[in-house]
Design a protein around this motif. Structure first.
Motif, PDB file in Angstrom:
ATOM      1  N   ASP A  65       8.105  -1.895   7.163  1.00 33.46           N
ATOM      2  CA  ASP A  65       7.704  -0.649   7.804  1.00 33.46           C
ATOM      3  C   ASP A  65       7.562   0.497   6.801  1.00 33.46           C
ATOM      4  O   ASP A  65       6.480   0.996   6.585  1.00 33.46           O
ATOM      5  CB  ASP A  65       8.732  -0.304   8.883  1.00 33.46           C
ATOM      6  N   ILE A  66       8.653   0.898   6.179  1.00 35.58           N
ATOM      7  CA  ILE A  66       8.584   2.098   5.344  1.00 35.58           C
ATOM      8  C   ILE A  66       9.239   1.962   3.977  1.00 35.58           C
ATOM      9  O   ILE A  66       9.105   2.840   3.151  1.00 35.58           O
ATOM     10  CB  ILE A  66       9.222   3.310   6.062  1.00 35.58           C
ATOM     11  N   GLU A  67       9.939   0.908   3.726  1.00 34.24           N
ATOM     12  CA  GLU A  67      10.694   0.816   2.473  1.00 34.24           C
ATOM     13  C   GLU A  67      10.304  -0.361   1.602  1.00 34.24           C
ATOM     14  O   GLU A  67      11.027  -0.740   0.707  1.00 34.24           O
ATOM     15  CB  GLU A  67      12.192   0.736   2.787  1.00 34.24           C
ATOM     16  N   GLY A  68       9.172  -0.965   1.874  1.00 36.19           N
ATOM     17  CA  GLY A  68       8.838  -2.167   1.134  1.00 36.19           C
ATOM     18  C   GLY A  68       7.638  -2.042   0.237  1.00 36.19           C
ATOM     19  O   GLY A  68       6.943  -1.024   0.201  1.00 36.19           O
ATOM     20  N   PHE A  69       7.428  -3.094  -0.510  1.00 32.61           N
ATOM     21  CA  PHE A  69       6.256  -3.262  -1.353  1.00 32.61           C
ATOM     22  C   PHE A  69       5.623  -4.589  -0.973  1.00 32.61           C
ATOM     23  O   PHE A  69       6.299  -5.482  -0.466  1.00 32.61           O
ATOM     24  CB  PHE A  69       6.646  -3.295  -2.832  1.00 32.61           C
ATOM     25  N   PHE A  70       4.345  -4.734  -1.240  1.00 27.87           N
ATOM     26  CA  PHE A  70       3.687  -5.993  -0.912  1.00 27.87           C
ATOM     27  C   PHE A  70       2.832  -6.450  -2.087  1.00 27.87           C
ATOM     28  O   PHE A  70       2.392  -5.649  -2.919  1.00 27.87           O
ATOM     29  CB  PHE A  70       2.812  -5.838   0.339  1.00 27.87           C
ATOM     30  N   VAL A  71       2.616  -7.745  -2.137  1.00 25.64           N
ATOM     31  CA  VAL A  71       1.657  -8.353  -3.058  1.00 25.64           C
ATOM     32  C   VAL A  71       0.805  -9.291  -2.215  1.00 25.64           C
ATOM     33  O   VAL A  71       1.340 -10.154  -1.522  1.00 25.64           O
ATOM     34  CB  VAL A  71       2.345  -9.140  -4.195  1.00 25.64           C
ATOM     35  N   LEU A  72      -0.509  -9.082  -2.256  1.00 25.89           N
ATOM     36  CA  LEU A  72      -1.427  -9.959  -1.557  1.00 25.89           C
ATOM     37  C   LEU A  72      -1.886 -11.015  -2.545  1.00 25.89           C
ATOM     38  O   LEU A  72      -2.333 -10.682  -3.652  1.00 25.89           O
ATOM     39  CB  LEU A  72      -2.612  -9.160  -1.020  1.00 25.89           C
ATOM     40  N   VAL A  73      -1.744 -12.276  -2.160  1.00 22.50           N
ATOM     41  CA  VAL A  73      -2.088 -13.396  -3.030  1.00 22.50           C
ATOM     42  C   VAL A  73      -3.190 -14.203  -2.361  1.00 22.50           C
ATOM     43  O   VAL A  73      -3.109 -14.509  -1.169  1.00 22.50           O
ATOM     44  CB  VAL A  73      -0.843 -14.287  -3.293  1.00 22.50           C
ATOM     45  N   PHE A  74      -4.216 -14.507  -3.124  1.00 20.45           N
ATOM     46  CA  PHE A  74      -5.285 -15.369  -2.629  1.00 20.45           C
ATOM     47  C   PHE A  74      -5.558 -16.437  -3.668  1.00 20.45           C
ATOM     48  O   PHE A  74      -5.764 -16.134  -4.842  1.00 20.45           O
ATOM     49  CB  PHE A  74      -6.560 -14.561  -2.358  1.00 20.45           C
ATOM     50  N   ASN A  75      -5.549 -17.691  -3.213  1.00 24.09           N
ATOM     51  CA  ASN A  75      -5.826 -18.814  -4.108  1.00 24.09           C
ATOM     52  C   ASN A  75      -4.907 -18.812  -5.326  1.00 24.09           C
ATOM     53  O   ASN A  75      -5.349 -18.998  -6.446  1.00 24.09           O
ATOM     54  CB  ASN A  75      -7.285 -18.779  -4.549  1.00 24.09           C
ATOM     55  N   GLN A  76      -3.647 -18.508  -5.103  1.00 23.31           N
ATOM     56  CA  GLN A  76      -2.599 -18.442  -6.114  1.00 23.31           C
ATOM     57  C   GLN A  76      -2.842 -17.344  -7.147  1.00 23.31           C
ATOM     58  O   GLN A  76      -2.249 -17.353  -8.219  1.00 23.31           O
ATOM     59  CB  GLN A  76      -2.421 -19.800  -6.792  1.00 23.31           C
ATOM     60  N   GLN A  77      -3.696 -16.393  -6.839  1.00 17.76           N
ATOM     61  CA  GLN A  77      -3.972 -15.275  -7.734  1.00 17.76           C
ATOM     62  C   GLN A  77      -3.494 -13.990  -7.061  1.00 17.76           C
ATOM     63  O   GLN A  77      -3.828 -13.718  -5.912  1.00 17.76           O
ATOM     64  CB  GLN A  77      -5.467 -15.184  -8.015  1.00 17.76           C
ATOM     65  N   ARG A  78      -2.724 -13.188  -7.768  1.00 15.99           N
ATOM     66  CA  ARG A  78      -2.240 -11.909  -7.255  1.00 15.99           C
ATOM     67  C   ARG A  78      -3.392 -10.911  -7.333  1.00 15.99           C
ATOM     68  O   ARG A  78      -3.894 -10.641  -8.415  1.00 15.99           O
ATOM     69  CB  ARG A  78      -1.069 -11.415  -8.096  1.00 15.99           C
ATOM     70  N   ILE A  79      -3.788 -10.359  -6.183  1.00 18.77           N
ATOM     71  CA  ILE A  79      -4.988  -9.531  -6.217  1.00 18.77           C
ATOM     72  C   ILE A  79      -4.777  -8.083  -5.773  1.00 18.77           C
ATOM     73  O   ILE A  79      -5.580  -7.232  -6.119  1.00 18.77           O
ATOM     74  CB  ILE A  79      -6.137 -10.165  -5.412  1.00 18.77           C
ATOM     75  N   VAL A  80      -3.723  -7.787  -5.032  1.00 19.99           N
ATOM     76  CA  VAL A  80      -3.441  -6.413  -4.621  1.00 19.99           C
ATOM     77  C   VAL A  80      -1.931  -6.242  -4.530  1.00 19.99           C
ATOM     78  O   VAL A  80      -1.234  -7.114  -4.021  1.00 19.99           O
ATOM     79  CB  VAL A  80      -4.058  -6.077  -3.242  1.00 19.99           C
ATOM     80  N   MET A  81      -1.441  -5.102  -5.018  1.00 14.83           N
ATOM     81  CA  MET A  81      -0.030  -4.756  -4.868  1.00 14.83           C
ATOM     82  C   MET A  81       0.056  -3.296  -4.457  1.00 14.83           C
ATOM     83  O   MET A  81      -0.746  -2.471  -4.876  1.00 14.83           O
ATOM     84  CB  MET A  81       0.733  -4.931  -6.168  1.00 14.83           C
ATOM     85  N   PRO A 110      -3.195 -27.895   0.271  1.00 18.33           N
ATOM     86  CA  PRO A 110      -3.819 -27.607   1.555  1.00 18.33           C
ATOM     87  C   PRO A 110      -4.241 -26.144   1.657  1.00 18.33           C
ATOM     88  O   PRO A 110      -3.698 -25.268   1.006  1.00 18.33           O
ATOM     89  CB  PRO A 110      -2.714 -27.933   2.567  1.00 18.33           C
ATOM     90  N   VAL A 111      -5.231 -25.913   2.501  1.00 15.76           N
ATOM     91  CA  VAL A 111      -5.798 -24.583   2.695  1.00 15.76           C
ATOM     92  C   VAL A 111      -4.739 -23.574   3.165  1.00 15.76           C
ATOM     93  O   VAL A 111      -4.848 -22.395   2.902  1.00 15.76           O
ATOM     94  CB  VAL A 111      -6.965 -24.675   3.715  1.00 15.76           C
ATOM     95  N   ALA A 112      -3.696 -24.016   3.819  1.00 15.47           N
ATOM     96  CA  ALA A 112      -2.713 -23.118   4.419  1.00 15.47           C
ATOM     97  C   ALA A 112      -2.070 -22.164   3.424  1.00 15.47           C
ATOM     98  O   ALA A 112      -1.545 -21.143   3.812  1.00 15.47           O
ATOM     99  CB  ALA A 112      -1.629 -23.930   5.131  1.00 15.47           C
ATOM    100  N   ASN A 113      -2.111 -22.454   2.140  1.00 20.03           N
ATOM    101  CA  ASN A 113      -1.453 -21.593   1.165  1.00 20.03           C
ATOM    102  C   ASN A 113      -2.417 -20.690   0.405  1.00 20.03           C
ATOM    103  O   ASN A 113      -2.048 -20.097  -0.587  1.00 20.03           O
ATOM    104  CB  ASN A 113      -0.659 -22.455   0.171  1.00 20.03           C
ATOM    105  N   GLN A 114      -3.656 -20.573   0.858  1.00 17.28           N
ATOM    106  CA  GLN A 114      -4.627 -19.796   0.098  1.00 17.28           C
ATOM    107  C   GLN A 114      -4.475 -18.294   0.266  1.00 17.28           C
ATOM    108  O   GLN A 114      -4.843 -17.547  -0.620  1.00 17.28           O
ATOM    109  CB  GLN A 114      -6.038 -20.218   0.457  1.00 17.28           C
ATOM    110  N   PHE A 115      -3.983 -17.810   1.392  1.00 12.62           N
ATOM    111  CA  PHE A 115      -3.878 -16.375   1.655  1.00 12.62           C
ATOM    112  C   PHE A 115      -2.449 -16.073   2.094  1.00 12.62           C
ATOM    113  O   PHE A 115      -1.960 -16.670   3.044  1.00 12.62           O
ATOM    114  CB  PHE A 115      -4.860 -15.986   2.764  1.00 12.62           C
ATOM    115  N   ALA A 116      -1.788 -15.168   1.390  1.00  9.39           N
ATOM    116  CA  ALA A 116      -0.408 -14.824   1.749  1.00  9.39           C
ATOM    117  C   ALA A 116      -0.104 -13.381   1.353  1.00  9.39           C
ATOM    118  O   ALA A 116      -0.695 -12.838   0.417  1.00  9.39           O
ATOM    119  CB  ALA A 116       0.580 -15.768   1.066  1.00  9.39           C
ATOM    120  N   ILE A 117       0.821 -12.779   2.086  1.00 13.25           N
ATOM    121  CA  ILE A 117       1.313 -11.444   1.766  1.00 13.25           C
ATOM    122  C   ILE A 117       2.813 -11.582   1.527  1.00 13.25           C
ATOM    123  O   ILE A 117       3.551 -12.026   2.396  1.00 13.25           O
ATOM    124  CB  ILE A 117       1.051 -10.451   2.910  1.00 13.25           C
ATOM    125  N   TYR A 118       3.232 -11.218   0.332  1.00 15.88           N
ATOM    126  CA  TYR A 118       4.645 -11.241  -0.043  1.00 15.88           C
ATOM    127  C   TYR A 118       5.178  -9.819   0.119  1.00 15.88           C
ATOM    128  O   TYR A 118       4.600  -8.880  -0.436  1.00 15.88           O
ATOM    129  CB  TYR A 118       4.810 -11.696  -1.486  1.00 15.88           C
TER     130      TYR A 118
END
Length: 187
Positions: A98-114, A24-32
């Motif tokens: 807020d200040i102590e984390g890291f993120f990974v942006l995932v689109f279409n099951q592909q990691r595109i920004v960290m 389903p489309v619901a999993n195409q864009f996520a921020i971890y």
């Protein structure tokens, strides 16, 4: 009786066909979002955001924000309005948001920004993308966090429009198209 066997065979075949459909489309864009300890192996002399982006275990994320948490994405400003998980206020959120984390942006099951999650009031420099926690607002009695996605800390104070921090224009356009299709893009 033969008709009954054919009927069951048809049901089994239909069930097999349905499992091969796209997710389903619901999993195409996520921020971890990760706690700093998960990413520490990539800091200091071993700093390599490209390696980290490709090898980090997404199951170790402490928070996952999917496109249902996304209220809107302002493309020219690269500003994301996100519902806080569990509806908590900014002061009660986990530190990695807020200040102590890291993120990974995932689109279409592909990691595109960290990159790093930072507060807009933080003066710490970084040579890789930042997800800046800028303000908190409220919409329909829900706490909303506003983040800005930046290529690096050198762009923090600029009011000029920002580009999507993935160098591949095809990826940026695909993300933009998807956000437009789900009605969450501000152009």
């Amino acid at each position: 009786m033969a008709w009954f066997r054919y009927w069951w065979l048809l049901i089994v075949l239909i069930g097999c066909i349905q499992t091969d459909q796209t997710p389903p489309v619901a999993n195409q864009f996520a921020i971890y979002i990760f706690q700093r300890t998960v990413i520490s192996q990539f800091e200091g002399p071993n700093q390599n955001p490209t390696t980290a982006l490709q090898t980090i275990d997404l199951t170790e994320a402490s928070i996952v924000l999917d496109q249902t948490d996304l209220v809107e994405y302002n493309w020219p400003q690269q500003q994301l309005r996100i519902r806080n998980p569990q509806g908590v206020l900014a002061k009660d959120r986990p530190a990695e948001m807020d200040i102590e984390g890291f993120f990974v942006l995932v689109f279409n099951q592909q990691r595109i920004v960290m990159g790093r999650v930072r507060s807009n009031s933080t003066a710490m420099a970084a040579d890789y993308p930042l997800l800046l926690d800028t303000i908190e607002s409220y919409s329909n009695q829900q706490a909303i966090s506003v983040y800005q996605l930046r290529a690096n800390s050198g762009t923090i104070r600029s009011d000029a429009p920002h580009s999507f921090p993935n160098p591949d224009p095809a990826i940026a356009e695909a993300v933009k198209l998807h956000l437009r299709e789900i009605g969450k893009l501000v152009e």
